[in-house]
Scaffold this motif. Structure first.
Motif, short mmCIF file in Angstrom:
data_model
loop_
_atom_site.label_atom_id
_atom_site.label_comp_id
_atom_site.label_asym_id
_atom_site.label_seq_id
_atom_site.Cartn_x
_atom_site.Cartn_y
_atom_site.Cartn_z
N PRO A 100 -29.55 -20.09 -9.83
CA PRO A 100 -30.61 -20.02 -8.82
C PRO A 100 -32.01 -20.17 -9.40
O PRO A 100 -32.98 -20.21 -8.64
CB PRO A 100 -30.44 -18.62 -8.24
N MET B 176 -31.32 -10.25 1.61
CA MET B 176 -30.55 -10.71 0.47
C MET B 176 -29.43 -9.73 0.11
O MET B 176 -28.67 -9.97 -0.83
CB MET B 176 -31.45 -10.93 -0.76
N THR C 220 -26.81 -13.25 -13.12
CA THR C 220 -27.35 -13.06 -11.78
C THR C 220 -28.36 -11.92 -11.82
O THR C 220 -28.41 -11.14 -12.78
CB THR C 220 -26.25 -12.73 -10.76
N PRO D 197 -31.09 -12.58 -6.07
CA PRO D 197 -31.27 -14.02 -6.16
C PRO D 197 -30.08 -14.76 -6.76
O PRO D 197 -29.92 -15.95 -6.54
CB PRO D 197 -32.51 -14.17 -7.04
N THR E 264 -37.00 -17.98 -2.62
CA THR E 264 -35.98 -18.85 -2.03
C THR E 264 -34.95 -18.04 -1.27
O THR E 264 -34.51 -18.43 -0.18
CB THR E 264 -35.30 -19.67 -3.13
N VAL E 265 -34.55 -16.90 -1.83
CA VAL E 265 -33.53 -16.07 -1.19
C VAL E 265 -34.09 -15.35 0.03
O VAL E 265 -33.40 -15.17 1.03
CB VAL E 265 -32.97 -15.05 -2.20
N SER F 64 -27.15 -14.74 -5.91
CA SER F 64 -26.16 -15.13 -4.90
C SER F 64 -26.79 -16.01 -3.83
O SER F 64 -26.35 -16.03 -2.70
CB SER F 64 -25.57 -13.88 -4.25
N ALA F 65 -27.85 -16.72 -4.19
CA ALA F 65 -28.54 -17.58 -3.22
C ALA F 65 -27.61 -18.65 -2.69
O ALA F 65 -26.84 -19.24 -3.45
CB ALA F 65 -29.76 -18.23 -3.87
#
Length: 239
Positions: A90, A194, A174, A199, A131-132, A201-202
């Motif tokens: 990610p 989330m 992660t 992040p 992003t997440v 696990s985006a």
């Protein structure tokens, strides 16, 4: 007089031979240099095609003096690769310095082993968090090397503090959520959108690292995460 004329002609012939020889040597040197430059560019392009996640600014250097010799034998003892625009899971725009050993070219390009050092700076970590959870502003990201955590100032005016911890599992790194506080009060992380995955696990995150690499260690440093990766024998898909 005749003897002097013959001597002058002999000197002129020697100068002419020397001039022609020098010109031939220069042409050969230029041709070899162009061929060597072309060979290095070809290798760089093939690596870029085999690992697009390394980004657009990939620099490839070949150990040794004669790439043409290595290509003729379809075996390159070592390639050094660097990029400041790579993607690792990610995390985007990370710095990568990798060494590929025993690269063999042929029907299918293979590599004997790979070692890499990756630096994911705080800007990359901030982008991954954003992003997440796109609806949550990220004011800044810092690290706490003593505790091994990443701290993100989130929300309006950075009033919240999101604590993340890097987790190394199954060759992947992660970022797990350790907690979220706003003005010192603990807030359920489900409100971030989330969950507990962080992040790492985006959705749509890259599942495999480039060049068959697996993470072997991760350290929190003042400038971000430093990740070491290794890879055994593998193929260079697309190369």
């Amino acid at each position: 007089m005749k003897h002097r004329l013959m001597k002058t002609r002999a000197v002129m012939r020697r100068h002419l031979v020397l001039t022609v020889t020098t010109a031939v040597v220069l042409v050969a040197a230029v041709a070899t240099g162009v061929a060597e430059f072309t060979a290095r560019n070809m290798i760089q392009n093939r690596i870029a095609e085999a690992a697009p996640s390394l980004g657009d600014n990939v620099a490839v250097s070949v150990a040794g003096d004669w790439v043409l010799w290595d290509l003729a034998h379809k075996n390159i003892p070592r390639l050094d690769i660097s990029s400041d625009d790579a993607r690792l899971g990610p995390l985007s725009q990370v710095s990568v310095h990798a060494q590929l050993d025993d690269v063999r070219l042929g029907g299918t390009a293979t590599v004997g082993s790979t070692h890499a050092e990756v630096t994911a700076r705080t800007q990359s970590l901030a982008a991954a968090i954003q992003t997440v959870a796109p609806s949550m502003p990220v004011a800044s990201v810092t690290t706490d090397p003593a505790k091994g955590t990443v701290l993100a100032a989130v929300g309006p005016a950075g009033a919240g503090q999101l604590t993340l911890r890097p987790v190394l599992k199954d060759g992947k790194v992660t970022l797990a959520v350790d907690g979220l506080t706003v003005f010192g009060r603990s807030i359920p992380t489900s409100r971030l959108g989330m969950g507990n995955g962080g992040p790492g696990s985006a959705p749509g995150a890259q599942k495999d690292y480039p060049l068959g690499l697996k993470a072997t260690s991760v350290h929190v440093r003042p400038d971000g995460l430093h990740i070491a990766l290794t890879g055994g024998p593998s193929t260079l898909a697309g190369a």
